[in-house]
Design an enzyme around this catalytic site. Structure first.
Site, mmCIF file in Angstrom:
data_model
loop_
_atom_site.group_PDB
_atom_site.id
_atom_site.type_symbol
_atom_site.label_atom_id
_atom_site.label_comp_id
_atom_site.label_asym_id
_atom_site.label_seq_id
_atom_site.Cartn_x
_atom_site.Cartn_y
_atom_site.Cartn_z
ATOM 1 N N LEU A 106 21.646 -0.234 41.001
ATOM 2 C CA LEU A 106 21.734 1.210 40.782
ATOM 3 C C LEU A 106 21.581 2.008 42.085
ATOM 4 O O LEU A 106 21.313 3.202 42.060
ATOM 5 C CB LEU A 106 20.677 1.645 39.755
ATOM 6 C CG LEU A 106 20.799 0.964 38.390
ATOM 7 C CD1 LEU A 106 19.681 1.400 37.469
ATOM 8 C CD2 LEU A 106 22.148 1.257 37.752
ATOM 9 N N ASP A 152 28.063 3.593 47.694
ATOM 10 C CA ASP A 152 26.704 3.925 47.218
ATOM 11 C C ASP A 152 26.132 5.124 47.975
ATOM 12 O O ASP A 152 25.574 6.050 47.383
ATOM 13 C CB ASP A 152 25.749 2.733 47.413
ATOM 14 C CG ASP A 152 26.068 1.570 46.488
ATOM 15 O OD1 ASP A 152 27.164 1.554 45.914
ATOM 16 O OD2 ASP A 152 25.218 0.673 46.359
HETATM 17 C C1 MEV Z 1 27.111 -2.330 45.264
HETATM 18 O O1 MEV Z 1 26.473 -1.260 44.601
HETATM 19 C C2 MEV Z 1 28.593 -2.184 45.202
HETATM 20 C C3 MEV Z 1 29.401 -3.296 45.897
HETATM 21 O O2 MEV Z 1 30.770 -2.936 45.730
HETATM 22 C C4 MEV Z 1 29.071 -3.410 47.352
HETATM 23 C C5 MEV Z 1 29.503 -2.206 48.169
HETATM 24 O O3 MEV Z 1 30.308 -1.398 47.714
HETATM 25 O O4 MEV Z 1 29.042 -2.131 49.320
HETATM 26 C C6 MEV Z 1 29.178 -4.631 45.242
#
Ligand code: MEV
Length: 321
Positions: A106, A152
């Site tokens: 999250l 993120d």
């Molecule tokens: C992580 O929240 C999301 C992924 O796509 C990794 C990233 O975007 O850096 C798995």
């Protein structure tokens, strides 16, 4: 002078992992936040207390070291790398609260990173734009995790429902006049984002002709999902989420616990359900059309549940005195 900054958690609706290869993604900021308070440390040390995680320790700015006995001190790497962007190494006290499950997919590390950069820059009278906060925060994730997309940190900085364009060329706020009612189910098993991203890369290197089409499929699906969300076509949102889950399974980031929650939700009501974030433990996201309470009850029996609303608010800074 005391400064408090906060930044939201995020949930990815479409496109995780593919986004690492420059594909688009859709994610929403959640009404769960990380809070960072900073003020002077007169002993000229940098002391951090993350009370609700029982993490306490000093950051050795010069030698880039974390001095803490806490078993879960890994998150302090993000804090140290963040303050290095906007601080000169003088004494600082930091008190951090994280109202987000850690390692749960999250974006807790992104939220702590964004809030730390915002609080410490303000403390040092550096006025950063949103773009600069997001850029520094992405650099921190790259330093700590080695491989990370800007997704993120972008969502945690700007808030709202975001479509990150192909190759992160642009950030589009999807202005919708309805709330997306989602439930998050999360396990106690934590996923390590860096390792999971590396695992997908390994699989892609081993079977490029099989895995590249999966990643391209996620790209196409995410483009379609943007239109479907804008037109509020609930049936298609559900279908696309379920297809996305299958594709994430093919990338190797599913687990027995996540699978169990995904199908528990689908059996309890009318919903789309998929892994959200890096997988390997962590969380699922459920978009409910009918039977929300039944789905929540069933997921509670299987694991932990969080009701989540979109947070329109991204990073926020206040000066206390
Ligand atoms: C992580 O929240 C999301 C992924 O796509 C990794 C990233 O975007 O850096 C798995």
């Amino acid at each position: 002078m005391q400064i408090v900054a906060s930044a939201p958690a995020k949930a990815i609706l479409f496109g995780e992992h593919a986004v690492v290869y420059g594909k688009p993604a859709i994610a929403m900021a959640l009404n769960k936040r990380a809070y960072v308070k900073v003020w002077e440390n007169v002993e000229n040390k940098i002391y951090v207390d993350i009370n609700d995680l029982d993490i306490k320790g000093y950051l050795d700015f010069e030698n880039n070291m974390i001095l803490s006995d806490s078993p879960k001190k890994g998150i302090l790497r993000y804090v140290l790398s963040s303050i290095k962007k906007v601080h000169d190494g003088s004494g600082l006290n930091m008190y951090i609260e994280v109202d987000i499950p850690i390692g749960g997919g999250l974006g807790s590390s992104a939220a702590v990173t964004v809030a730390t950069i915002a609080a410490v820059s303000k403390y040092n009278k550096i006025d950063l734009s949103m773009e600069e906060i997001a850029k520094f925060a992405h650099e921190v994730e790259l330093e700590v995790q080695k491989s990370a997309s800007p997704l993120d940190t972008t969502v945690s900085t700007y808030g709202g429902l975001i479509y990150l364009e192909k190759d992160a060329k642009d950030i589009i706020q999807l202005e919708i006049d309805y709330n997306i009612p989602v439930i998050i189910g999360y396990t106690d098993t934590r996923g390590n984002t860096g390792k999971l991203v590396a695992g997908v890369r390994k699989r892609r290197d081993k079977y490029p002709e099989i895995i590249d089409p999966v990643i391209n499929s996620i790209e196409r699906l995410t483009e379609e999902a943007k239109e479907v969300i804008l037109s509020n076509d609930k049936e298609k949102i559900i279908e696309l989420m379920n297809i996305n889950h299958g594709l994430l399974d093919a990338l190797g980031v599913n687990t027995k616990e996540l699978s169990n929650m995904v199908y528990t939700a689908r059996n309890a009501g009318t919903c789309g359900s998929k892994i959200t974030g890096a997988g390997g433990g962590g969380s699922i996201i459920v978009y409910c059309l009918e039977g929300t309470e039944k789905i929540i009850g069933a997921l509670k029996k299987a694991d932990h549940v969080l009701r989540a609303d979109i947070s329109k608010e991204g990073v926020k800074i206040s000066i206390l005195d």
